[in-house]
Design an enzyme around this catalytic site. Structure first.
Site, PDB file in Angstrom:
ATOM      1  N   TYR A  35       0.857  -1.184   0.000  1.00  0.00           N
ATOM      2  CA  TYR A  35       0.000   0.000   0.000  1.00  0.00           C
ATOM      3  C   TYR A  35       0.890   1.230   0.000  1.00  0.00           C
ATOM      4  O   TYR A  35       1.751   1.381   0.867  1.00  0.00           O
ATOM      5  CB  TYR A  35      -0.872  -0.026   1.251  1.00  0.00           C
ATOM      6  CG  TYR A  35      -1.915   1.046   1.309  1.00  0.00           C
ATOM      7  CD1 TYR A  35      -3.112   0.898   0.630  1.00  0.00           C
ATOM      8  CD2 TYR A  35      -1.722   2.192   2.061  1.00  0.00           C
ATOM      9  CE1 TYR A  35      -4.094   1.869   0.692  1.00  0.00           C
ATOM     10  CE2 TYR A  35      -2.696   3.172   2.131  1.00  0.00           C
ATOM     11  CZ  TYR A  35      -3.881   3.002   1.443  1.00  0.00           C
ATOM     12  OH  TYR A  35      -4.842   3.967   1.509  1.00  0.00           O
ATOM     13  N   TYR A  86      -7.807   2.666  -5.425  1.00  0.00           N
ATOM     14  CA  TYR A  86      -7.428   3.187  -4.106  1.00  0.00           C
ATOM     15  C   TYR A  86      -8.476   2.706  -3.119  1.00  0.00           C
ATOM     16  O   TYR A  86      -9.339   3.441  -2.687  1.00  0.00           O
ATOM     17  CB  TYR A  86      -7.361   4.717  -4.162  1.00  0.00           C
ATOM     18  CG  TYR A  86      -6.817   5.327  -2.899  1.00  0.00           C
ATOM     19  CD1 TYR A  86      -5.465   5.264  -2.603  1.00  0.00           C
ATOM     20  CD2 TYR A  86      -7.669   5.955  -1.997  1.00  0.00           C
ATOM     21  CE1 TYR A  86      -4.970   5.827  -1.452  1.00  0.00           C
ATOM     22  CE2 TYR A  86      -7.173   6.520  -0.843  1.00  0.00           C
ATOM     23  CZ  TYR A  86      -5.815   6.449  -0.576  1.00  0.00           C
ATOM     24  OH  TYR A  86      -5.329   6.997   0.565  1.00  0.00           O
TER      25      TYR A  86
END
Length: 162
Positions: A35, A86
């Protein structure tokens, strides 16, 4: 935020415990999905997972080392948050499973283990994961959650959360 060590991605204790519980180490990992809320967090997360020492970052983080199919440690093979989605790390877990099932559009041949981490630099949201290649293409993946460490594995046919 209450993170006492601001020069950390918050994996310095989680990562070693995850590797210990999984019975493996950084050398077993063939591909990483990380991430990337901030670029520095990815660098710190990789270092805290033991892929390189902080002073080795410039040497290790060369483009050729991070690309599939032949990089030393392919990173974010689906394009990561910027190119794919996202969704707070969910897409990274999906790509980890795709990689190890051989269904990724950017496959890493022979990868047996994929490390997925989400939430670097956020102490209470950090996660680490291990994914093992299923014995047969398309088989299901088991999932274990241990505090802030998650383990995904293909042993058996039905995902199970502990």
């Amino acid at each position: 935020h209450n993170q006492p060590n601001h020069a950390s991605s918050s994996f310095s204790t989680v990562a070693p415990n995850m590797f210990r519980m999984a019975g493996m180490g950084p050398k077993d990992v063939g591909v990483v999905q990380s991430y990337e809320n901030f670029t520095g967090g990815v660098l710190m997360a990789l270092a805290e997972h033991g892929f390189f020492k902080p002073e080795e970052a410039n040497e290790f983080l060369q483009l050729d080392n991070l690309l599939a199919p032949s990089g030393k440690l392919p990173l974010n093979t689906s394009g990561g948050n910027l190119a794919e989605c996202y969704m707070h790390g969910l897409g990274l877990h999906l790509e980890g499973v795709r990689q190890l099932r051989g269904q990724s559009p950017n496959p890493v041949p022979g990868a047996q283990v994929c490390l997925v981490n989400a939430g670097p630099m956020v102490e209470n949201a950090s996660t680490t994961a291990r994914v093992m290649r299923p014995s047969t293409p398309g088989s299901r993946v088991k999932f274990w959650k241990m505090g802030t460490a998650m383990v995904l594995t293909s042993e058996g046919s039905v995902p199970r959360v502990l």
